[in-house]
Write a protein that holds these residues in place. Structure first.
Motif, PDB file in Angstrom:
ATOM      1  N   VAL A 129       0.863  -1.192   0.000  1.00 25.06           N
ATOM      2  CA  VAL A 129       0.000   0.000   0.000  1.00 25.06           C
ATOM      3  C   VAL A 129       0.895   1.237   0.000  1.00 25.06           C
ATOM      4  N   SER A 130       0.573   2.204  -0.864  1.00 24.15           N
ATOM      5  CA  SER A 130       1.319   3.465  -0.928  1.00 24.15           C
ATOM      6  C   SER A 130       0.328   4.611  -0.775  1.00 24.15           C
ATOM      7  N   PHE A 131       0.839   5.764  -0.368  1.00 21.61           N
ATOM      8  CA  PHE A 131      -0.032   6.942  -0.325  1.00 21.61           C
ATOM      9  C   PHE A 131       0.494   7.985  -1.304  1.00 21.61           C
ATOM     10  N   LEU A 132      -0.412   8.808  -1.795  1.00 21.24           N
ATOM     11  CA  LEU A 132      -0.046   9.820  -2.783  1.00 21.24           C
ATOM     12  C   LEU A 132       0.222  11.147  -2.090  1.00 21.24           C
ATOM     13  N   GLN A 133       1.441  11.652  -2.281  1.00 23.15           N
ATOM     14  CA  GLN A 133       1.787  12.986  -1.774  1.00 23.15           C
ATOM     15  C   GLN A 133       1.435  13.988  -2.859  1.00 23.15           C
ATOM     16  N   ILE A 134       0.411  14.813  -2.602  1.00 18.88           N
ATOM     17  CA  ILE A 134      -0.035  15.768  -3.624  1.00 18.88           C
ATOM     18  C   ILE A 134       0.806  17.036  -3.514  1.00 18.88           C
ATOM     19  N   LEU A 135       1.754  17.171  -4.421  1.00 16.24           N
ATOM     20  CA  LEU A 135       2.674  18.313  -4.390  1.00 16.24           C
ATOM     21  C   LEU A 135       2.337  19.322  -5.486  1.00 16.24           C
ATOM     22  N   ALA A 250       4.000   4.667  -9.503  1.00 20.22           N
ATOM     23  CA  ALA A 250       4.783   5.852  -9.099  1.00 20.22           C
ATOM     24  C   ALA A 250       5.062   6.736 -10.311  1.00 20.22           C
ATOM     25  N   GLY A 251       5.259   6.097 -11.474  1.00 18.62           N
ATOM     26  CA  GLY A 251       5.487   6.838 -12.716  1.00 18.62           C
ATOM     27  C   GLY A 251       4.280   7.678 -13.100  1.00 18.62           C
ATOM     28  N   VAL A 252       3.068   7.125 -12.884  1.00 20.14           N
ATOM     29  CA  VAL A 252       1.829   7.868 -13.162  1.00 20.14           C
ATOM     30  C   VAL A 252       1.753   9.092 -12.248  1.00 20.14           C
ATOM     31  N   ALA A 253       2.074   8.898 -10.958  1.00 24.23           N
ATOM     32  CA  ALA A 253       2.025  10.005  -9.987  1.00 24.23           C
ATOM     33  C   ALA A 253       3.021  11.098 -10.382  1.00 24.23           C
ATOM     34  N   GLN A 254       4.213  10.658 -10.799  1.00 27.40           N
ATOM     35  CA  GLN A 254       5.273  11.607 -11.160  1.00 27.40           C
ATOM     36  C   GLN A 254       4.875  12.452 -12.371  1.00 27.40           C
ATOM     37  N   LEU A 260       4.417   9.036  -5.153  1.00 28.08           N
ATOM     38  CA  LEU A 260       3.768   7.896  -4.503  1.00 28.08           C
ATOM     39  C   LEU A 260       4.763   7.311  -3.503  1.00 28.08           C
ATOM     40  N   VAL A 261       4.398   7.320  -2.228  1.00 29.13           N
ATOM     41  CA  VAL A 261       5.331   6.894  -1.178  1.00 29.13           C
ATOM     42  C   VAL A 261       4.787   5.632  -0.505  1.00 29.13           C
ATOM     43  N   ARG A 262       5.636   4.606  -0.396  1.00 30.89           N
ATOM     44  CA  ARG A 262       5.209   3.360   0.234  1.00 30.89           C
ATOM     45  C   ARG A 262       5.061   3.563   1.733  1.00 30.89           C
ATOM     46  N   LEU A 263       4.003   3.011   2.310  1.00 26.16           N
ATOM     47  CA  LEU A 263       3.787   3.128   3.762  1.00 26.16           C
ATOM     48  C   LEU A 263       4.790   2.253   4.503  1.00 26.16           C
ATOM     49  N   ASP A 264       5.430   2.807   5.511  1.00 26.51           N
ATOM     50  CA  ASP A 264       6.422   2.074   6.303  1.00 26.51           C
ATOM     51  C   ASP A 264       5.795   1.555   7.583  1.00 26.51           C
ATOM     52  N   TYR A 265       5.845   0.239   7.796  1.00 25.47           N
ATOM     53  CA  TYR A 265       5.287  -0.376   9.013  1.00 25.47           C
ATOM     54  C   TYR A 265       3.826   0.007   9.245  1.00 25.47           C
TER      55      TYR A 265
END
Length: 306
Positions: A129-135, A250-254, A260-265
């Motif tokens: 699962v990753s979350f999208l950082q909207i920059l 991640a390429g689509v987000a870029q 797109l950042v992977r959730l850690d733990y």
């Protein structure tokens, strides 16, 4: 082994070509889960029914076909997420009492493993699962469509929480006050050091303008403020395929100036938040106005099937 072998070979080639260039029979389904907080089940039922009817009316206005799902349909959706290979869903409400099982037993995968930081096991498959950082300063409505075009097992979830209008305006006013206080500090420092007090750090100037624009939108343009959490769940047969799928997403987000950042733990919380239950355990939120959130609404476009 007859005269038609050439035609068979040609037809097979056509089918393979179509399979390579087409959508490979991928079906996209879109669900809207709405949740409320209530004191008891009776109140919740009445309110949820009313909201459901309102929403169906809104969908109809947009020219979009929708229906409210019952318990069995919702269980089938959960079963489909936990069993990506498409095993048949067998269930009947009458089976629960004699068997002593609960609904969870019918939808759960054979195993769930949350041992590592950035991936998890889901009944012989791997997930992340990753979350999208909207920059990006501006978002495109093509973004969601591009995520769903990726030819892999992907679940995109948007958790949208509306903020009370007066509370939102108060919060932004507080932020503007904080920025003004920082500006005054910088100006005092400039005067003491003997240079022009109009020279301010660029961040302060930018954020000050942005905050004032946002306040103006909320007060004059009838916009609301929402908290958005954007999650992407990838499931694949092997770790290598999963890595490629996440890289592709991640390429689509870029492409849209986001990351797109992977959730850690937090993979377990991420998986729970990716289910259509309306529960959000990932507290990574971005505040957006009504028009920004509307960019992500995927229900207006009609899918065409041949």
């Amino acid at each position: 082994g007859d005269d038609f072998d050439d035609i068979r070979a040609e037809y097979t080639a056509i089918l393979q070509k179509q399979l390579a260039s087409g959508n490979n029979g991928i079906v996209k389904t879109k669900y809207l889960t709405f949740t409320i907080e209530a004191d008891n089940l009776k109140t919740a039922r009445a309110r949820l029914t009313r909201i459901g009817l309102d929403l169906l009316g809104y969908f109809k206005t947009m020219g979009c076909v929708a229906h409210v799902m019952d318990g069995q349909a919702r269980l089938e959706v959960l079963h489909g997420i936990f069993h990506p290979d498409g095993e048949p869903f067998r269930f009947d409400w009458d089976w629960l009492a004699p068997s002593g099982l609960s609904t969870k037993d019918f939808v759960a995968p054979s195993s769930l493993c949350f041992g590592t930081a950035k991936t998890f096991g889901l009944g012989g498959k791997y997930g992340a699962v990753s979350f999208l950082q909207i920059l990006a300063p501006e978002l495109s409505d093509e973004m969601l469509a591009d995520f769903l075009k990726t030819e892999s097992g992907i679940l995109v979830n948007l958790h949208v929480q509306a903020i009370d209008q007066t509370e939102a305006i108060k919060t932004i006013k507080r932020k503007i006050t904080d920025l003004d206080a920082m500006k005054i500090q910088e100006q005092k420092k400039a005067v003491r050091s003997g240079y022009d007090m109009d020279i301010l750090p660029s961040d302060l100037a930018t954020y000050g303008e942005d905050a004032k624009k946002l306040l103006n939108k909320l007060q004059t343009r009838n916009e609301r403020l929402f908290m958005l959490t954007f999650l992407v769940l990838n499931v694949a047969d092997t770790k290598q395929k999963l890595g490629n799928d996440v890289y592709q997403a991640a390429g689509v987000a870029q492409k849209y100036n986001c990351s797109l950042v992977r959730l850690d733990y937090q993979q377990e919380q991420g998986l729970v938040s990716s289910l259509p239950l309306g529960i959000n355990q990932i507290k990574i939120q971005r505040s957006l106005t009504t028009s920004n959130v509307a960019v992500f609404v995927p229900f207006v476009t009609q899918e065409l099937f041949q």
